[in-house]
Design a protein around this motif. Structure first.
Motif, PDB file in Angstrom:
ATOM      1  N   GLY A  49       0.292  -1.213   0.158  1.00 22.14           N
ATOM      2  CA  GLY A  49      -0.172   0.137   0.292  1.00 22.14           C
ATOM      3  C   GLY A  49       0.877   1.204  -0.103  1.00 22.14           C
ATOM      4  N   TYR A  50       1.661   1.493  -0.517  1.00 20.87           N
ATOM      5  CA  TYR A  50       2.809   2.691  -0.068  1.00 20.87           C
ATOM      6  C   TYR A  50       2.823   2.720  -1.590  1.00 20.87           C
ATOM      7  N   LEU A  51       3.838   3.303  -2.169  1.00 23.92           N
ATOM      8  CA  LEU A  51       3.175   4.731  -3.130  1.00 23.92           C
ATOM      9  C   LEU A  51       3.458   4.054  -4.822  1.00 23.92           C
ATOM     10  N   ILE A  52       3.847   2.978  -5.087  1.00 21.09           N
ATOM     11  CA  ILE A  52       4.294   1.946  -6.412  1.00 21.09           C
ATOM     12  C   ILE A  52       2.785   1.642  -6.030  1.00 21.09           C
ATOM     13  N   ASP A  53       2.344   0.797  -5.201  1.00 16.94           N
ATOM     14  CA  ASP A  53       1.245   0.151  -4.457  1.00 16.94           C
ATOM     15  C   ASP A  53       0.141   0.925  -5.117  1.00 16.94           C
ATOM     16  N   GLN A  54       0.250   1.971  -4.945  1.00 21.35           N
ATOM     17  CA  GLN A  54      -1.600   3.018  -4.264  1.00 21.35           C
ATOM     18  C   GLN A  54      -1.674   3.502  -5.862  1.00 21.35           C
ATOM     19  N   PHE A  55      -0.052   3.304  -6.863  1.00 22.47           N
ATOM     20  CA  PHE A  55      -0.632   3.565  -9.017  1.00 22.47           C
ATOM     21  C   PHE A  55      -1.255   2.629  -9.369  1.00 22.47           C
ATOM     22  N   LEU A  56      -0.764   1.288  -8.496  1.00 18.23           N
ATOM     23  CA  LEU A  56      -1.091  -0.103  -9.209  1.00 18.23           C
ATOM     24  C   LEU A  56      -2.596  -0.744  -8.707  1.00 18.23           C
ATOM     25  N   LYS A  57      -2.950  -0.235  -8.004  1.00 21.38           N
ATOM     26  CA  LYS A  57      -4.016  -0.200  -7.351  1.00 21.38           C
ATOM     27  C   LYS A  57      -5.921   0.821  -7.638  1.00 21.38           C
ATOM     28  N   THR A  58      -6.217   0.580  -8.231  1.00 16.83           N
ATOM     29  CA  THR A  58      -8.063   0.425  -8.250  1.00 16.83           C
ATOM     30  C   THR A  58      -8.386   1.935  -7.277  1.00 16.83           C
ATOM     31  N   GLY A  59      -8.149   1.257  -5.963  1.00 17.68           N
ATOM     32  CA  GLY A  59      -8.564   2.087  -4.186  1.00 17.68           C
ATOM     33  C   GLY A  59      -7.706   2.288  -4.384  1.00 17.68           C
ATOM     34  N   ALA A  60      -6.983   3.228  -4.798  1.00 19.13           N
ATOM     35  CA  ALA A  60      -6.282   4.442  -4.582  1.00 19.13           C
ATOM     36  C   ALA A  60      -6.438   5.902  -5.475  1.00 19.13           C
ATOM     37  N   ASN A  61      -6.041   4.743  -7.028  1.00 19.16           N
ATOM     38  CA  ASN A  61      -5.728   5.343  -8.627  1.00 19.16           C
ATOM     39  C   ASN A  61      -6.711   5.440  -8.979  1.00 19.16           C
ATOM     40  N   HIS A  62      -6.850   6.392  -9.295  1.00 28.60           N
ATOM     41  CA  HIS A  62      -8.765   7.459  -9.529  1.00 28.60           C
ATOM     42  C   HIS A  62      -8.205   8.089 -10.961  1.00 28.60           C
ATOM     43  N   ARG A  63      -6.995   7.965 -11.387  1.00 33.75           N
ATOM     44  CA  ARG A  63      -5.999   9.371 -12.122  1.00 33.75           C
ATOM     45  C   ARG A  63      -7.195   9.088 -13.565  1.00 33.75           C
ATOM     46  N   LYS A  64      -6.887  10.171 -14.622  1.00 29.43           N
ATOM     47  CA  LYS A  64      -7.520  10.252 -15.644  1.00 29.43           C
ATOM     48  C   LYS A  64      -6.391  10.679 -16.561  1.00 29.43           C
ATOM     49  N   ASP A  65      -5.533  10.145 -16.485  1.00 30.79           N
ATOM     50  CA  ASP A  65      -3.942  10.318 -17.072  1.00 30.79           C
ATOM     51  C   ASP A  65      -3.706   9.477 -17.484  1.00 30.79           C
ATOM     52  N   ASP A  66      -2.128   9.436 -17.918  1.00 31.94           N
ATOM     53  CA  ASP A  66      -0.989   8.617 -18.508  1.00 31.94           C
ATOM     54  C   ASP A  66      -1.054   7.404 -17.590  1.00 31.94           C
ATOM     55  N   TYR A  67      -1.119   7.636 -16.082  1.00 32.30           N
ATOM     56  CA  TYR A  67      -0.885   7.288 -14.639  1.00 32.30           C
ATOM     57  C   TYR A  67      -1.710   6.176 -14.309  1.00 32.30           C
TER      58      TYR A  67
END
Length: 367
Positions: A181-199
């Protein structure tokens, strides 16, 4: 049959046995500087095939807990040099775990009391550690802010620079912390990453930061000195993904070309059940995806292993077995596993913060 006590080559790392000391945060590095006591602690455990240090912040913004070490300042590197020298003097191998906590932090731990950063401005419902009146105290994490896209290359470069610092400090390699659940895992997983860009959004986009970090680190120090830690289904630090199997099978396939030393997999919930009925995951398929695309790194398994489970894991095709809590109380764990015990019990009251009590004062087996 392969045993825990057989040597193995993991990338550029020749390991005397297949027993690994897992990373264990102990909160004993005031001002983020490794101490002589830490050098003693790791040297005591140098009989492991590989020591992985406690998670170590790649930059001030990456820190999320009080009194954890860093890898970005001169005094920190000097402290780590004492650690690596002490381990090498006893014939051990040691890598450091590169860490950016992302949203799992508190404003009191951030430069200028700024908000922690994250892929999206979603607070983690978890705790972190502050030191209050000399006592480690668990507190709620702070609300994060979403990273701007133009900030992300700087974070990738911070990983690169930290890896270079690690080698200059005498480490045999690094482990990229992409789990729990740290930064890279946050980017990986839908529960923490709601971005609309390339990430954000697609699996390809959510895995982008991880792969950019791996590319930067392996370019800087070589794939053979680089490992990565992944936790497909752990709920640690309030992390979850809607469909982890295709996500991590994709990650496995994309990691294969980098020639990593090892892939370190937490099976189930970190420090908890190995099987999660509400989060099924096929670890054999995950590994097969890595091997099928040319992945040659050693396969390291982790979570609640004892001697019997570890031997079964090797029989089933694992290459390395990481032991966590067992290493807190048993500095000579290799000898104790070989003898079939006995094993010291850890003092949970001394896990976080403090001095030598519950850290360097556990007894060794009598010769």
């Amino acid at each position: 049959m392969t045993t825990l006590f057989d040597p193995i080559q993991a990338g550029d790392l020749h390991l005397a046995n297949r027993i690994v000391m897992a990373p264990l945060t102990r909160n004993r590095a005031p001002e983020a500087i490794p101490t002589p006591l830490m050098a003693e602690y790791y040297a005591q455990r140098a009989s492991a095939g590989l020591l992985i240090t406690e998670a170590t912040a790649i930059c001030p913004e990456g820190q999320g807990y009080a009194d954890v070490p860093g890898l970005y300042g001169t005094e920190q590197l000097d402290g780590w040099k004492r650690v690596t020298q002490a381990v090498h003097d006893l014939g051990g191998k040691i890598v450091t775990q590169l860490w950016h906590v992302g949203r799992v932090s508190h404003v009191e731990l951030q430069p200028h009391y700024q908000k922690p950063v994250a892929p999206s401005a979603i607070r983690a419902h978890t705790k972190t550690v502050l030191i209050k009146d000399g006592v480690p105290t668990f507190v709620d994490t702070s609300e994060p802010r979403a990273l701007d896209a133009e900030e992300i290359p700087g974070i990738v470069q911070a990983y690169r620079h930290a890896a270079q610092n690690a080698i200059s400090a005498g480490f045999d390699g690094v482990e990229i912390h992409a789990a729990n659940g740290y930064l890279i895992d946050q980017f990986l997983k839908t529960g923490a990453n709601h971005r609309k860009d390339d990430y954000g959004g697609s699996i390809t986009n959510r895995a982008r930061l991880l792969l950019e970090v791996v590319a930067a680190v392996t370019e800087a120090i070589g794939g053979g000195r680089t490992g990565i830690r992944l936790s497909p289904v752990t709920p640690a630090n309030d992390i979850v993904d809607d469909d982890p199997q295709p996500l991590f099978d994709h990650v496995a396939r994309k990691l294969a070309p980098y020639g990593l030393a090892y892939v370190h997999v937490i099976e189930g919930a970190t420090g908890g059940p190995r099987e999660l009925p509400d989060r099924p995951f096929d670890y054999a398929a995950f590994k097969a995806a890595y091997r099928a695309t040319g992945g040659t790194g050693a396969w390291m398994v982790n979570n609640g292993y004892d001697l019997e489970l570890a031997q079964q894991a090797l029989a089933d095709g694992a290459d390395l077995v990481a032991f966590g809590k067992a290493y807190i109380a048993n500095p000579d764990l290799v000898a104790r596993l070989k003898a079939g015990g006995p094993f010291n019990k850890p003092d949970k009251m001394t896990f976080y913060g403090g001095g030598e009590k519950g850290y360097t004062d556990y007894p060794f087996l009598e010769a």
